[in-house]
Design an enzyme around this catalytic site. Structure first.
Site, PDB file in Angstrom:
ATOM      1  N   LYS A  39       0.862  -1.182   0.000  1.00  0.00           N
ATOM      2  CA  LYS A  39       0.000   0.000   0.000  1.00  0.00           C
ATOM      3  C   LYS A  39       0.892   1.224   0.000  1.00  0.00           C
ATOM      4  O   LYS A  39       1.960   1.226   0.597  1.00  0.00           O
ATOM      5  CB  LYS A  39      -0.895   0.033   1.246  1.00  0.00           C
ATOM      6  CG  LYS A  39      -1.966  -1.047   1.270  1.00  0.00           C
ATOM      7  CD  LYS A  39      -2.870  -0.875   2.477  1.00  0.00           C
ATOM      8  CE  LYS A  39      -3.963  -1.931   2.488  1.00  0.00           C
ATOM      9  NZ  LYS A  39      -4.853  -1.789   3.684  1.00  0.00           N
ATOM     10  N   HIS A  63       0.598   5.789   3.723  1.00  0.00           N
ATOM     11  CA  HIS A  63      -0.571   6.570   4.139  1.00  0.00           C
ATOM     12  C   HIS A  63      -0.148   7.726   5.037  1.00  0.00           C
ATOM     13  O   HIS A  63       0.778   7.606   5.838  1.00  0.00           O
ATOM     14  CB  HIS A  63      -1.555   5.654   4.872  1.00  0.00           C
ATOM     15  CG  HIS A  63      -2.924   6.229   5.007  1.00  0.00           C
ATOM     16  ND1 HIS A  63      -3.245   7.130   5.994  1.00  0.00           N
ATOM     17  CD2 HIS A  63      -4.050   6.037   4.284  1.00  0.00           C
ATOM     18  CE1 HIS A  63      -4.527   7.473   5.879  1.00  0.00           C
ATOM     19  NE2 HIS A  63      -5.033   6.817   4.856  1.00  0.00           N
ATOM     20  N   HIS A 122       0.563   7.483   8.845  1.00  0.00           N
ATOM     21  CA  HIS A 122       1.834   7.000   9.407  1.00  0.00           C
ATOM     22  C   HIS A 122       2.865   8.119   9.560  1.00  0.00           C
ATOM     23  O   HIS A 122       3.963   7.878  10.064  1.00  0.00           O
ATOM     24  CB  HIS A 122       2.418   5.890   8.517  1.00  0.00           C
ATOM     25  CG  HIS A 122       1.566   4.655   8.486  1.00  0.00           C
ATOM     26  ND1 HIS A 122       1.551   3.738   9.508  1.00  0.00           N
ATOM     27  CD2 HIS A 122       0.699   4.202   7.556  1.00  0.00           C
ATOM     28  CE1 HIS A 122       0.710   2.757   9.205  1.00  0.00           C
ATOM     29  NE2 HIS A 122       0.186   3.022   8.037  1.00  0.00           N
TER      30      HIS A 122
END
Length: 547
Positions: A145, A148, A151
């Site tokens: 992924k 994001h 994080h």
């Protein structure tokens, strides 16, 4: 009066020895009772204060406040001014000392020149703090992924804690514990088999895997897709060679992309770990829990551990699925035990958002129940949410979009500012200044607090912002280059006697205390507040000392 070796030494500046005799206490017992007085723009302040409460037994009660004031006044009368201390006064429960101004300026500046980047670190405040080995787990994105934005705080907070501990002489192991295991990889595997493109996987891995995951998620409720996803993950757990090879590509490509983004943030890790490392070790943990009589089975067959005080199952943690497989918590237990065996750490710190507080409370409690006394030395540093972080295109999801946005906005601000000079690499400068702006806005408050993000506030070129902090640093560095970097042997302090200059010197005295406070509660706001005030002082004071 200060106890800092990086500030004027106690024997040189004040009455520590005399206080020791009057109070009949060893000098080392008084070190933490003496502190630099916070600088105030509204009134004249002394340089140091001695707290009566810190050496008076049972002085925490409000009813003793008047008694503490009386003790302070009596003690002040027994002390005398001399060539070092020019004035002794009292405050609420304190004896205050004002130092000879020329001696103050000379001693502070000589110490700053002598210690350089280690100024503050050599303080006696840290002399009783043992050097330790710290394992710090932070960032921890999910592989396959894109990174994001959620994080970001874990990454910069964890990096701050690691940097602070290294600066103070501790050994640090930085661990990135990746989310790289679970049923979602069964679904992603099926999705890649249907929609994947090997060339796109190599050229833009995280973007392509994100697109694949979005497509397969639309079919996730289809029974055939569900079955295929379970079969793929089962093969993964059974270490099927072809399935494991594809998963490994997902993991390796993800880490490569993350390292590139971490480089932009100025962050590095000593170890990339992940849940997949502890799939088998978690079964050993389940066996250990069973052997110790801690593992209980529900009617459905799931495994739980009672963590309630009264052992009445009013609070419990699930550590095993009904099919005998482990959960996130089980793998965390295995990881903690493995890290102690591998690193023999003194403290282990987990940096995650506050929604995981309950998870870590249970993790530490179960480790204690298992007989691991070192669980007391585990710590969860939690933080709140960042709200309202949007790009010009709308709500932001990915960190790289934020980094590109801040660079773009800073470039635009630099181009429109009349005072901007020609620089060699404006893009790199914009990125660094913009990143500082993000971090300073994030670090100004308590980490546990949520806060509303504002681009305009963060990127202001005036006021208490990361941009102006960087600007001030650049101006000071320019002055340093202009006047040469040769080592100075003496300082003429005659022109450093006006109030603004004294305020800066007084503020410099407090640096070790600020470092110490941040080292104790791991909050960056103390250092940020200190730097912003120092920046305000350096702007108001036009440095014209002659060396």
């Amino acid at each position: 009066m200060t106890r800092a070796a990086s500030s004027p030494a106690p024997s040189e500046l004040g009455k520590l020895g005399e206080l020791s005799k009057v109070l009949e206490l060893p000098p080392e017992n008084l070190i933490k009772s003496i502190s630099a007085v916070p600088v105030s723009k509204k009134r004249h302040v002394a340089d140091f204060q001695f707290s009566i409460a810190s050496v008076a037994e049972g002085s925490s009660s409000d009813c003793l406040a008047q008694d503490l004031n009386l003790q302070a006044q009596k003690l002040a009368k027994r002390l005398k001014c001399d060539a070092v201390v020019r004035e002794i006064s009292t405050g609420p429960g304190t004896v205050n000392f004002t130092i000879n101004r020329e001696l103050l300026a000379k001693t502070v500046l000589q110490q700053v020149l002598k210690d350089g980047s280690e100024y503050g670190v050599k303080s006696e405040l840290f002399s009783t703090v043992p050097r330790q080995k710290a394992v710090i787990e932070f960032s921890s994105p999910n592989i396959a992924k894109k990174f994001h934005i959620g994080h970001l705080r874990s990454t910069i907070v964890g990096n701050f804690i690691a940097n602070l501990k290294v600066a103070l002489g501790h050994e640090v192991v930085r661990i990135n514990y990746l989310g790289d295991w679970g049923m979602q990889f069964g679904l992603l595997g099926v999705g890649f088999q249907r929609f994947g493109d090997k060339e796109k996987l190599q050229s833009s891995p995280l973007q392509h895997l994100f697109e694949v995951y979005v497509k397969i998620n639309k079919e996730a409720e289809d029974e055939t897709t569900k079955k295929l996803a379970k079969d793929f993950f089962r093969k993964l757990e059974e270490h099927d060679e072809q399935t494991l090879s594809l998963w490994k590509q997902f993991r390796d490509f993800s880490i490569e992309e993350y390292i590139r983004i971490y480089k932009r943030l100025g962050v590095h890790f000593d170890e990339y770990s992940g849940e997949s490392f502890y799939q088998e070790k978690s079964q050993e943990v389940l066996k250990l829990l069973e052997d110790k009589g801690l593992l209980q089975k529900t009617i459905e067959g799931t495994g739980i551990v009672d963590v309630s005080e009264k052992k009445d199952l009013s609070s419990f943690s699930t550590v095993m699925r009904s099919d005998g497989t482990s959960l996130y918590l089980t793998r965390d237990l295995a990881a903690a035990i493995d890290r102690m065996n591998k690193h023999s750490w003194d403290t282990m710190i987990y940096v995650t958002d506050k929604s995981q507080s309950n998870h870590f409370q249970h993790l530490f409690q179960i480790l204690k129940l298992m007989g691991y006394d070192w669980a007391e030395r585990c710590q969860h540093v939690s933080f709140g949410l960042v709200q309202g972080m949007k790009t010009r295109r709308g709500e932001v999801i990915f960190l790289e979009d934020v980094l590109n946005e801040v660079r773009s906005r800073m470039l635009q601000n630099m181009a429109s500012a009349k005072t901007t000079k020609e620089i060699e690499d404006p893009v790199e400068t914009a990125e660094k200044v913009g990143l500082a702006a993000l971090i300073i806005q994030d670090f100004r408050g308590l980490l546990s607090s949520d806060y509303q993000f504002s681009w305009d506030r963060a990127l202001q070129s005036r006021g208490d912002t990361g941009v102006f902090l960087q600007y001030t640093h650049a101006r000071l560095h320019s002055l340093e280059q202009m006047h040469g970097n040769e080592q100075l042997t003496d300082v003429n302090v005659a022109c450093l006697q006006e109030p603004d200059a004294i305020s800066v010197l007084q503020h410099l005295l407090r640096y070790d205390e600020v470092l110490y406070r941040s080292s104790q509660d791991l909050q960056p706001k103390h250092i940020v507040s200190y730097l912003l005030m120092l920046r305000r002082g350096s702007v108001s004071f036009k440095l014209h000392a002659q060396f």
